[in-house]
Design a protein around this motif. Structure first.
Motif, PDB file in Angstrom:
ATOM      1  N   ARG A 235      19.099  -6.679 -48.831  1.00  7.75           N
ATOM      2  CA  ARG A 235      19.634  -5.318 -48.787  1.00  7.75           C
ATOM      3  C   ARG A 235      20.329  -4.959 -50.101  1.00  7.75           C
ATOM      4  NH1 ARG A 235      19.660  -3.093 -43.548  1.00  7.75           N
ATOM      5  NH2 ARG A 235      18.802  -4.574 -42.036  1.00  7.75           N
ATOM      6  N   GLU A 236      20.972  -5.927 -50.706  1.00  5.99           N
ATOM      7  CA  GLU A 236      21.574  -5.673 -52.021  1.00  5.99           C
ATOM      8  C   GLU A 236      20.490  -5.384 -53.060  1.00  5.99           C
ATOM      9  OE1 GLU A 236      23.973  -9.031 -52.929  1.00  5.99           O
ATOM     10  OE2 GLU A 236      25.242  -8.826 -51.153  1.00  5.99           O
ATOM     11  N   VAL A 237      19.393  -6.118 -52.982  1.00  6.26           N
ATOM     12  CA  VAL A 237      18.284  -5.891 -53.907  1.00  6.26           C
ATOM     13  C   VAL A 237      17.705  -4.488 -53.706  1.00  6.26           C
ATOM     14  CG1 VAL A 237      15.918  -6.614 -54.447  1.00  6.26           C
ATOM     15  CG2 VAL A 237      17.723  -8.326 -54.202  1.00  6.26           C
TER      16      VAL A 237
ATOM     17  N   ASP B 267       9.094  -7.293 -49.071  1.00  6.31           N
ATOM     18  CA  ASP B 267       9.975  -7.850 -48.037  1.00  6.31           C
ATOM     19  C   ASP B 267      11.039  -8.814 -48.567  1.00  6.31           C
ATOM     20  OD1 ASP B 267       8.656  -6.350 -46.174  1.00  6.31           O
ATOM     21  OD2 ASP B 267       7.736  -8.025 -45.124  1.00  6.31           O
ATOM     22  N   PRO B 268      12.113  -8.302 -49.169  1.00  8.26           N
ATOM     23  CA  PRO B 268      13.101  -9.186 -49.803  1.00  8.26           C
ATOM     24  C   PRO B 268      13.989  -9.920 -48.804  1.00  8.26           C
ATOM     25  CG  PRO B 268      13.778  -6.890 -50.036  1.00  8.26           C
ATOM     26  CD  PRO B 268      12.420  -6.870 -49.410  1.00  8.26           C
ATOM     27  N   ALA B 269      13.666 -11.175 -48.566  1.00  3.47           N
ATOM     28  CA  ALA B 269      14.496 -12.083 -47.777  1.00  3.47           C
ATOM     29  C   ALA B 269      14.952 -13.183 -48.732  1.00  3.47           C
ATOM     30  CB  ALA B 269      13.715 -12.662 -46.604  1.00  3.47           C
ATOM     31  N   LEU B 270      16.196 -13.104 -49.198  1.00  3.26           N
ATOM     32  CA  LEU B 270      16.628 -13.892 -50.350  1.00  3.26           C
ATOM     33  C   LEU B 270      17.932 -14.651 -50.121  1.00  3.26           C
ATOM     34  CD1 LEU B 270      15.758 -11.108 -52.930  1.00  3.26           C
ATOM     35  CD2 LEU B 270      14.542 -13.278 -52.680  1.00  3.26           C
ATOM     36  N   ASP B 271      18.411 -14.695 -48.878  1.00  4.30           N
ATOM     37  CA  ASP B 271      19.613 -15.471 -48.601  1.00  4.30           C
ATOM     38  C   ASP B 271      19.356 -16.953 -48.841  1.00  4.30           C
ATOM     39  OD1 ASP B 271      20.993 -13.231 -47.837  1.00  4.30           O
ATOM     40  OD2 ASP B 271      20.914 -13.641 -45.685  1.00  4.30           O
TER      41      ASP B 271
ATOM     42  N   ALA C  68      15.507 -10.560 -40.156  1.00  4.36           N
ATOM     43  CA  ALA C  68      16.078 -11.163 -41.368  1.00  4.36           C
ATOM     44  C   ALA C  68      15.066 -11.929 -42.196  1.00  4.36           C
ATOM     45  CB  ALA C  68      17.229 -12.097 -40.987  1.00  4.36           C
ATOM     46  N   ASP C  69      13.927 -12.317 -41.620  1.00  4.20           N
ATOM     47  CA  ASP C  69      12.930 -13.011 -42.435  1.00  4.20           C
ATOM     48  C   ASP C  69      12.111 -12.034 -43.282  1.00  4.20           C
ATOM     49  OD1 ASP C  69      11.797 -12.113 -40.016  1.00  4.20           O
ATOM     50  OD2 ASP C  69      10.204 -13.614 -40.075  1.00  4.20           O
ATOM     51  N   ASN C  70      12.379 -10.742 -43.136  1.00  4.46           N
ATOM     52  CA  ASN C  70      11.765  -9.722 -43.993  1.00  4.46           C
ATOM     53  C   ASN C  70      12.802  -8.947 -44.797  1.00  4.46           C
ATOM     54  OD1 ASN C  70      10.082  -9.899 -41.264  1.00  4.46           O
ATOM     55  ND2 ASN C  70       8.680  -9.559 -42.959  1.00  4.46           N
ATOM     56  N   LEU C  71      14.014  -8.852 -44.270  1.00  3.97           N
ATOM     57  CA  LEU C  71      15.098  -8.193 -44.993  1.00  3.97           C
ATOM     58  C   LEU C  71      16.417  -8.782 -44.508  1.00  3.97           C
ATOM     59  CD1 LEU C  71      15.957  -5.951 -47.000  1.00  3.97           C
ATOM     60  CD2 LEU C  71      16.219  -4.453 -45.012  1.00  3.97           C
TER      61      LEU C  71
ATOM     62  N   ARG D  30      16.409 -12.773 -30.365  1.00  2.00           N
ATOM     63  CA  ARG D  30      15.590 -13.933 -30.755  1.00  2.00           C
ATOM     64  C   ARG D  30      16.183 -14.482 -32.047  1.00  2.00           C
ATOM     65  NH1 ARG D  30      12.331 -10.137 -28.881  1.00  2.00           N
ATOM     66  NH2 ARG D  30      11.995  -9.231 -30.954  1.00  2.00           N
ATOM     67  N   PRO D  31      17.104 -15.442 -31.946  1.00  2.00           N
ATOM     68  CA  PRO D  31      17.787 -15.958 -33.147  1.00  2.00           C
ATOM     69  C   PRO D  31      16.801 -16.538 -34.150  1.00  2.00           C
ATOM     70  CG  PRO D  31      18.875 -16.703 -31.136  1.00  2.00           C
ATOM     71  CD  PRO D  31      17.579 -16.090 -30.719  1.00  2.00           C
ATOM     72  N   LEU D  32      17.108 -16.352 -35.421  1.00  2.00           N
ATOM     73  CA  LEU D  32      16.265 -16.860 -36.505  1.00  2.00           C
ATOM     74  C   LEU D  32      17.054 -17.877 -37.320  1.00  2.00           C
ATOM     75  CD1 LEU D  32      14.686 -13.519 -37.845  1.00  2.00           C
ATOM     76  CD2 LEU D  32      13.799 -15.057 -36.077  1.00  2.00           C
ATOM     77  N   HIS D  33      16.386 -18.964 -37.682  1.00  2.00           N
ATOM     78  CA  HIS D  33      17.026 -20.010 -38.486  1.00  2.00           C
ATOM     79  C   HIS D  33      16.184 -20.266 -39.723  1.00  2.00           C
ATOM     80  CE1 HIS D  33      19.228 -23.558 -39.693  1.00  2.00           C
ATOM     81  NE2 HIS D  33      18.099 -24.259 -39.693  1.00  2.00           N
ATOM     82  N   ARG D  34      16.783 -20.042 -40.895  1.00  2.00           N
ATOM     83  CA  ARG D  34      16.086 -20.294 -42.154  1.00  2.00           C
ATOM     84  C   ARG D  34      16.334 -21.726 -42.594  1.00  2.00           C
ATOM     85  NH1 ARG D  34      14.961 -16.255 -47.146  1.00  2.00           N
ATOM     86  NH2 ARG D  34      13.491 -17.656 -48.168  1.00  2.00           N
ATOM     87  N   THR D  35      15.259 -22.418 -42.945  1.00  2.00           N
ATOM     88  CA  THR D  35      15.346 -23.834 -43.290  1.00  2.00           C
ATOM     89  C   THR D  35      15.222 -24.100 -44.783  1.00  2.00           C
ATOM     90  OG1 THR D  35      12.960 -24.045 -42.933  1.00  2.00           O
ATOM     91  CG2 THR D  35      14.410 -24.536 -41.050  1.00  2.00           C
TER      92      THR D  35
END
Length: 257
Positions: A81-83, A30-34, A73-76, A44-49
């Motif tokens: 997507r680039e990865v 599950d590449p989430a790398l931003d 987005a917390d999984n991809l 359901r908006p997601l906010h990465r901290t």
């Protein structure tokens, strides 16, 4: 002569992203790398901290990516997507594979694929998962877990799922050495008390069902919707029958399994 056992290391990057080295094979989940902070709009908006422990540029060449689903987005995310585009092979749900194209291949539940890199061969089997309460499947979309069998051991990666009866069959079919469980008790203001991933208590109950010798928590940090204090995970695994099974990985550090 004793049977061969592949050496396995795991590097926790954050949320549901783990870099695994199994013998000669390199695998990412599950590449989430931003970088963080980051906002991802939607129903359901997601906010990465907090950002990942390693950047995409720091990753080695990947033989395989195991993607539980592509909807969130917390999984991809965009970097993830680039990865994916650079990985030799991607296994995911049939629906995600149709959307992603390229090297992505969809697996139905209990369907398997064999992947070889160098002298290492693994067999990956898709396992049941449900990303929310019964009846929310049309909203959350399909998701899958994975069992990875290699010479000398078996890993289970739950994917984003709540605990439900279909998970029992995993322990019936496989002897699980290490279980990577997506926890965090995910909640959203718009959905009230409905949870979209396992709580610590549910994770401990699943560990009992699976009989996993080691349990590694994932999907418990770095995002606002992962609402459960990680200390609850430690508490849930304090029961005598689970003593010694829980293991925390240090972010960014390759650890032997």
């Amino acid at each position: 002569m004793s049977p061969r056992t592949e050496a396995v290391t795991a590097t926790y990057l954050g949320t549901a992203t783990v870099l695994l080295r199994i013998g000669d094979l390199t695998l990412l989940t599950d590449p989430a790398l931003d970088p963080a902070p980051a906002d991802h709009p939607g129903a359901r908006p997601l906010h990465r901290t907090a950002g990942p422990a390693l950047t995409a540029a720091e990753l080695p060449p990947l033989d395989l990516v195991l993607l539980s689903h592509d909807q969130h987005a917390d999984n991809l995310d965009l970097t993830g997507r680039e990865v994916l585009s650079r990985a030799a092979r991607v296994l995911t749900t049939p629906e995600a594979a149709a959307r992603l194209g390229g090297r992505a291949e969809g697996l139905a539940v209990w369907e398997s694929r064999t992947i070889t890199s160098g002298t290492t061969t693994v067999t990956v089997t898709a396992t049941p998962a449900r990303h929310g309460p019964e009846g929310t499947e049309q909203v959350t979309g399909p998701v899958t877990g994975f069992v990875v069998a290699y010479e000398g051991g078996t890993l289970y990666v739950s994917g984003d799922t709540v605990r439900h009866d279909a998970l029992t069959e995993i322990g019936d079919r496989f002897r699980i050495d290490t279980a990577f469980l997506h926890l965090g008790d995910a909640h959203f203001p718009s959905t009230g008390d409905r949870a979209f991933s396992m709580s610590a208590t549910e994770g401990a109950a699943l560990a009992r069902t699976l009989g996993a010798r080691t349990v590694i928590p994932l999907h418990y940090d770095s995002w606002d919707h992962l609402a459960e204090d990680p200390a609850r995970i430690t508490e849930a695994f304090a029961a005598p029958e689970l003593a010694g099974r829980l293991r925390w990985l240090r972010p960014g550090v390759a650890e032997d399994l």
